[in-house]
Each structure stands twice: as structure tokens, then as C-alpha cells.
Design a protein around this motif. Structure first.
Motif, PDB file in Angstrom:
ATOM      1  N   ALA A 177      -2.217  -1.565   8.563  1.00 47.29           N
ATOM      2  CA  ALA A 177      -2.699  -2.913   9.690  1.00 47.29           C
ATOM      3  C   ALA A 177      -3.332  -4.267   8.819  1.00 47.29           C
ATOM      4  N   GLY A 178      -4.433  -4.167   8.040  1.00 51.94           N
ATOM      5  CA  GLY A 178      -4.837  -4.993   8.023  1.00 51.94           C
ATOM      6  C   GLY A 178      -4.956  -5.044   6.296  1.00 51.94           C
ATOM      7  N   GLN A 179      -4.267  -4.575   5.561  1.00 47.56           N
ATOM      8  CA  GLN A 179      -3.395  -5.362   4.092  1.00 47.56           C
ATOM      9  C   GLN A 179      -3.123  -6.250   3.447  1.00 47.56           C
ATOM     10  N   GLY A 180      -3.272  -7.496   5.010  1.00 49.66           N
ATOM     11  CA  GLY A 180      -2.652  -8.424   4.308  1.00 49.66           C
ATOM     12  C   GLY A 180      -0.868  -8.853   4.202  1.00 49.66           C
ATOM     13  N   THR A 181      -0.790  -9.938   3.348  1.00 48.17           N
ATOM     14  CA  THR A 181       0.223 -10.468   2.678  1.00 48.17           C
ATOM     15  C   THR A 181       0.622  -9.438   1.457  1.00 48.17           C
ATOM     16  N   ALA A 182       2.298  -9.032   1.235  1.00 46.74           N
ATOM     17  CA  ALA A 182       3.092  -8.352   0.520  1.00 46.74           C
ATOM     18  C   ALA A 182       3.087 -10.201  -1.267  1.00 46.74           C
ATOM     19  N   PRO A 183       2.724  -9.378  -2.411  1.00 48.77           N
ATOM     20  CA  PRO A 183       3.314 -10.181  -3.504  1.00 48.77           C
ATOM     21  C   PRO A 183       4.612 -10.773  -3.337  1.00 48.77           C
ATOM     22  N   CYS A 184       4.912 -11.721  -3.778  1.00 47.66           N
ATOM     23  CA  CYS A 184       6.281 -12.684  -3.582  1.00 47.66           C
ATOM     24  C   CYS A 184       7.086 -12.190  -5.053  1.00 47.66           C
ATOM     25  N   ASP A 185       6.784 -11.432  -5.829  1.00 46.60           N
ATOM     26  CA  ASP A 185       7.918 -10.726  -6.521  1.00 46.60           C
ATOM     27  C   ASP A 185       6.703  -9.453  -6.986  1.00 46.60           C
ATOM     28  N   LEU A 186       8.804  -8.732  -7.553  1.00 44.82           N
ATOM     29  CA  LEU A 186       8.189  -6.841  -7.806  1.00 44.82           C
ATOM     30  C   LEU A 186       6.763  -6.829  -8.947  1.00 44.82           C
ATOM     31  N   ALA A 187       6.675  -7.698  -9.968  1.00 44.71           N
ATOM     32  CA  ALA A 187       5.920  -7.336 -10.854  1.00 44.71           C
ATOM     33  C   ALA A 187       4.723  -7.290 -10.102  1.00 44.71           C
ATOM     34  N   ALA A 188       4.386  -8.417  -9.382  1.00 47.08           N
ATOM     35  CA  ALA A 188       2.620  -8.562  -8.784  1.00 47.08           C
ATOM     36  C   ALA A 188       2.891  -7.338  -7.889  1.00 47.08           C
ATOM     37  N   LEU A 189       3.979  -6.680  -7.261  1.00 50.07           N
ATOM     38  CA  LEU A 189       3.978  -5.329  -5.968  1.00 50.07           C
ATOM     39  C   LEU A 189       3.643  -5.010  -7.070  1.00 50.07           C
ATOM     40  N   ALA A 190       4.221  -4.475  -8.706  1.00 51.08           N
ATOM     41  CA  ALA A 190       4.244  -3.025  -9.048  1.00 51.08           C
ATOM     42  C   ALA A 190       2.375  -3.164  -9.758  1.00 51.08           C
ATOM     43  N   ALA A 230       2.288  12.556   5.293  1.00 50.99           N
ATOM     44  CA  ALA A 230       1.310  12.763   4.495  1.00 50.99           C
ATOM     45  C   ALA A 230       0.608  11.108   3.921  1.00 50.99           C
ATOM     46  N   ILE A 231       1.885  10.645   4.083  1.00 47.28           N
ATOM     47  CA  ILE A 231       1.872   9.112   2.886  1.00 47.28           C
ATOM     48  C   ILE A 231       1.710   7.920   3.892  1.00 47.28           C
ATOM     49  N   ALA A 232       2.625   8.317   5.095  1.00 54.04           N
ATOM     50  CA  ALA A 232       2.374   7.381   6.805  1.00 54.04           C
ATOM     51  C   ALA A 232       0.819   7.749   6.467  1.00 54.04           C
ATOM     52  N   ARG A 233      -0.012   8.705   6.994  1.00 47.15           N
ATOM     53  CA  ARG A 233      -1.374   8.895   6.751  1.00 47.15           C
ATOM     54  C   ARG A 233      -1.983   8.083   6.450  1.00 47.15           C
ATOM     55  N   LEU A 234      -1.715   7.805   4.754  1.00 45.53           N
ATOM     56  CA  LEU A 234      -2.604   7.464   3.798  1.00 45.53           C
ATOM     57  C   LEU A 234      -2.906   5.976   3.732  1.00 45.53           C
ATOM     58  N   VAL A 235      -1.100   5.326   3.933  1.00 40.52           N
ATOM     59  CA  VAL A 235      -0.696   4.303   3.906  1.00 40.52           C
ATOM     60  C   VAL A 235      -1.659   3.583   5.313  1.00 40.52           C
ATOM     61  N   ALA A 236      -1.808   4.425   6.533  1.00 40.54           N
ATOM     62  CA  ALA A 236      -2.185   3.827   7.285  1.00 40.54           C
ATOM     63  C   ALA A 236      -4.125   3.678   7.314  1.00 40.54           C
ATOM     64  N   ASP A 251       8.461   5.798  14.170  1.00 41.40           N
ATOM     65  CA  ASP A 251       7.731   6.144  15.162  1.00 41.40           C
ATOM     66  C   ASP A 251       6.070   5.364  14.551  1.00 41.40           C
ATOM     67  N   ALA A 252       5.849   5.657  13.628  1.00 43.88           N
ATOM     68  CA  ALA A 252       4.583   4.941  13.363  1.00 43.88           C
ATOM     69  C   ALA A 252       4.399   3.490  13.386  1.00 43.88           C
ATOM     70  N   LEU A 253       5.491   2.590  12.807  1.00 45.63           N
ATOM     71  CA  LEU A 253       5.920   0.992  12.949  1.00 45.63           C
ATOM     72  C   LEU A 253       5.775   0.499  14.717  1.00 45.63           C
ATOM     73  N   ALA A 254       5.745   1.507  15.344  1.00 43.57           N
ATOM     74  CA  ALA A 254       5.842   1.492  16.617  1.00 43.57           C
ATOM     75  C   ALA A 254       5.192   1.426  17.099  1.00 43.57           C
ATOM     76  N   ARG A 255       3.893   2.243  16.943  1.00 42.84           N
ATOM     77  CA  ARG A 255       3.104   2.882  16.839  1.00 42.84           C
ATOM     78  C   ARG A 255       1.687   1.625  16.516  1.00 42.84           C
ATOM     79  N   GLY A 256       2.450   0.859  15.724  1.00 44.18           N
ATOM     80  CA  GLY A 256       1.347  -0.354  14.941  1.00 44.18           C
ATOM     81  C   GLY A 256       0.193   0.727  14.419  1.00 44.18           C
ATOM     82  N   GLU A 257       0.948   1.900  13.313  1.00 44.95           N
ATOM     83  CA  GLU A 257      -0.050   2.534  12.752  1.00 44.95           C
ATOM     84  C   GLU A 257       0.030   1.553  11.487  1.00 44.95           C
TER      85      GLU A 257
END
Length: 324
Positions: A177-190, A230-236, A251-257
Motif C-alpha cells: 500500500a505504501g509503494q508509491g506510483t509505478a514507473p511509466c515504462d517497462l524499462a524503468a519498471l524492470a 508467499a509472494i503476496a505476503r512479501l510484496v505486502a 482477496d489480498a487486494l480486497a483487504r487492502g493488503e
């Protein structure tokens, strides 16, 4: 050769161990040994020899194995053909699925199917995609529900198996939830850290393919884990981003995690696929389950066994154009 003996023989051949074979065929170890000895006496040849890694097939056992598989399949097909003449749909089915598909798609759907088909008993096994395919090939399950690899779906598949893609499940980019905004292109995202499953897993294949198809080098991994949970928990917890099927984290999205971020490129999807063994005659119960699943499990543009679209309203005929 009695089918019971052939079934036990194949169980030993696959497990290479009397104890595990006994568990697979629900017999005592002594009964398994007796049946193998009876089969060897009938054929006049030893079928197994002991090695450091377990029981190995002798040349005679290797010669018998494909015939045993074919004879048992013919017996199943004969039984299915007889049952088809009665007009009644009954029997026991074993279905296998990835954990996320089992919980998010099959668990809500199966009670309705069973209510409409009271004569059909269904049991479900949950496993990884590699195990599901082995169980399908060995006859331990009748149909597998998993996410398909595009290279397999497009024809590089085992000719003994039939496949149908029944849904296109969106892949979503998730973050804490506190991650901020996503990069605008795939290279930056990678350039951002990600959490993914281990190599060989279908989820890892989907992750790697999403970047490879865009011509972008795969991101650095903050962690490789064994499950979507495990991915969901680590990302959260803020360990990195994740790219996973939406149904796996709904479910994790619905709970706001977790929060869903926009993917800066063409939408990525995971093909939800049914896989079953080809037969000359399919058991009526399996025909009903496949047709019902194709109709109601989030239908999308679908492929039959040959890759052509299923335009017919009669899904039973579309699924089995040649009784396969």
C-alpha cells in the motif's frame, strides 16, 4: 492378465517402490508383492530387479509396460462405452488443480456441478503443474486445471493429452500500500525489485515471458519463493513488486493488503487451461464435467485440441469432435 495385476505392476513401475505402490493402489505391501509374483509366473519372466535407487524394470518389464497401459485404457474405454448406452451420468472423477485455481475458481463452482449431477462423485487434488501432468499421464487424475504455457498451447504439446483454454486470466502488477506510483515504462519498471516464484514454476514462466515479449531484460529478484501466497505476503511487506494472476491475489487486494498498479505495456494474461487424456470414448461423467467447466468457468476465447475456435453451442461436441 487380469487388469488388477496390470494396475499393480504399473504402480510399482512408476514408484519403483513396493511401499509407495501399495499406498497408490490401496493394498498391503504383501498383496502387491504377491500380485507381482503372480504376474511374473504367468508371463514366465522377471519384471523387476533391485538397484541402489529402487526397483528397476527388466527388459521384460519394459516390454510389458506400454501394453499394460494400453490394456487398462481399453478397459476404461469399454466401460465408458457401455455406460454411455444407459443414458445415465454417474461415476467417480479425480480432478487436479493449482492451489490458486482450486480455491478461487473450482471451490465456488464444484458444489453447483455436483448438485446438478448427483450421480457423479468428484475429488480434487492440489499440486504444482508438473505434478498435475504426471498424475494425468499416470491416470491418477482425469482432468487438470492449470495455467498454460503459450508454447505448449500453440502446439508443442504431448499428443496423448487434449487441451482447452477456457479463460484468459489477467496478470496484475501488485505492490504494498505504501509503494508509491509505478514507473511509466517497462524499462524503468524492470529496474525495480520483484518477488517471483522459482524457475520451472508456471508462475515464473508467466513473469519471465511478460518482460521477454516486451524486449526488456527481466528485473532483479528480491526473493524467489515457492508459492503465490508467499509472494503476496512479501510484496505486502514491501520486499518488492509482484506480477501474478489476479485471481491469486484477489482477496489480498480486497483487504487492502496489496494495491494494483497499472502495467506500462500491453495487457498480459494467463491462459486458464483444462487438460485431459485423449480416449476413443470418454466416460460420460468426464464429458459432463468438461462441458460444464467450459461453459461456466469464466469462459473466454477458447481453443480445442487442434487450436481452432469453439464456435458451436454444443460444447460437448466441441470438446470431443472425434470422441477424444
Amino acid at each position: 492378465m487380469h487388469p488388477r495385476l496390470l494396475k499393480t505392476f504399473l504402480a510399482v513401475a512408476r514408484s519403483r517402490n513396493i511401499t509407495r505402490a501399495a499406498e497408490a493402489v490401496h493394498l498391503a505391501q504383501s498383496s502387491v508383492s504377491d500380485q507381482i509374483q503372480s504376474l511374473e509366473a504367468e508371463l514366465g519372466a522377471a519384471l523387476f530387479t533391485r538397484s541402489k535407487v529402487g526397483l528397476e524394470l527388466t527388459p521384460a518389464g519394459q516390454a510389458l509396460k506400454p501394453y499394460a497401459e494400453e490394456m487398462l485404457m481399453l478397459a476404461d474405454e469399454a466401460r465408458a462405452a457401455v455406460h454411455a448406452t444407459t443414458g445415465h451420468t454417474s461415476g467417480a472423477l479425480a480432478i487436479g488443480a493449482l492451489e490458486t485455481i482450486a480455491s478461487a475458481r473450482l471451490a465456488p463452482w464444484l458444489p453447483g456441478f455436483q448438485a446438478g449431477h448427483p450421480g457423479v462423485t468428484v475429488r480434487m487434488k492440489v499440486a504444482d503443474s508438473g505434478t498435475l501432468l504426471r498424475q494425468l499421464e499416470d491416470g491418477d487424475i482425469d482432468v487438470a486445471f492449470c495455467f498454460g504455457r503459450r508454447d505448449v498451447t500453440n502446439g508443442a504439446s504431448d499428443e496423448r493429452l487434449a487441451r482447452r483454454t477456457i479463460a484468459a486470466e489477467p496478470l496484475v502488477l501488485v505492490a504494498s500500500a505504501g509503494q508509491g506510483t509505478a514507473p511509466c515504462d517497462l524499462a524503468a519498471l524492470a529496474a525495480r525489485p520483484f518477488v517471483a516464484t522459482e524457475p520451472g514454476c508456471i508462475y515464473r514462466h508467466l513473469f519471465d515471458t511478460a518482460f521477454a515479449e516486451a524486449g526488456v531484460e527481466a528485473p532483479r529478484l528480491a526473493a524467489e519463493v515457492g508459492s503465490i501466497g508467499a509472494i503476496a505476503r512479501l510484496v505486502a511487506a514491501g520486499a518488492g513488486l509482484g506480477l501474478v494472476p489476479r485471481l491469486a491475489v484477489s482477496d489480498a487486494l480486497a483487504r487492502g493488503e496489496l494495491i494494483e498498479m497499472p502495467w506500462p505495456g500491453p495487457m498480459q494474461t494467463a491462459p486458464l487451461t483444462m487438460i485431459w487424456r485423449r480416449r476413443r470414448v470418454q466416460p460420460p461423467a468426464l464429458r459432463q464435467l468438461l462441458a460444464a467447466a467450459g461453459d461456466t468457468l469464466a469462459p473466454a476465447t477458447s481453443r480445442g485440441e487442434t487450436g481452432s475456435g469453439l464456435e458451436s453451442a454444443d460444447h460437448s461436441k466441441a470438446l470431443f469432435p472425434n470422441n477424444s
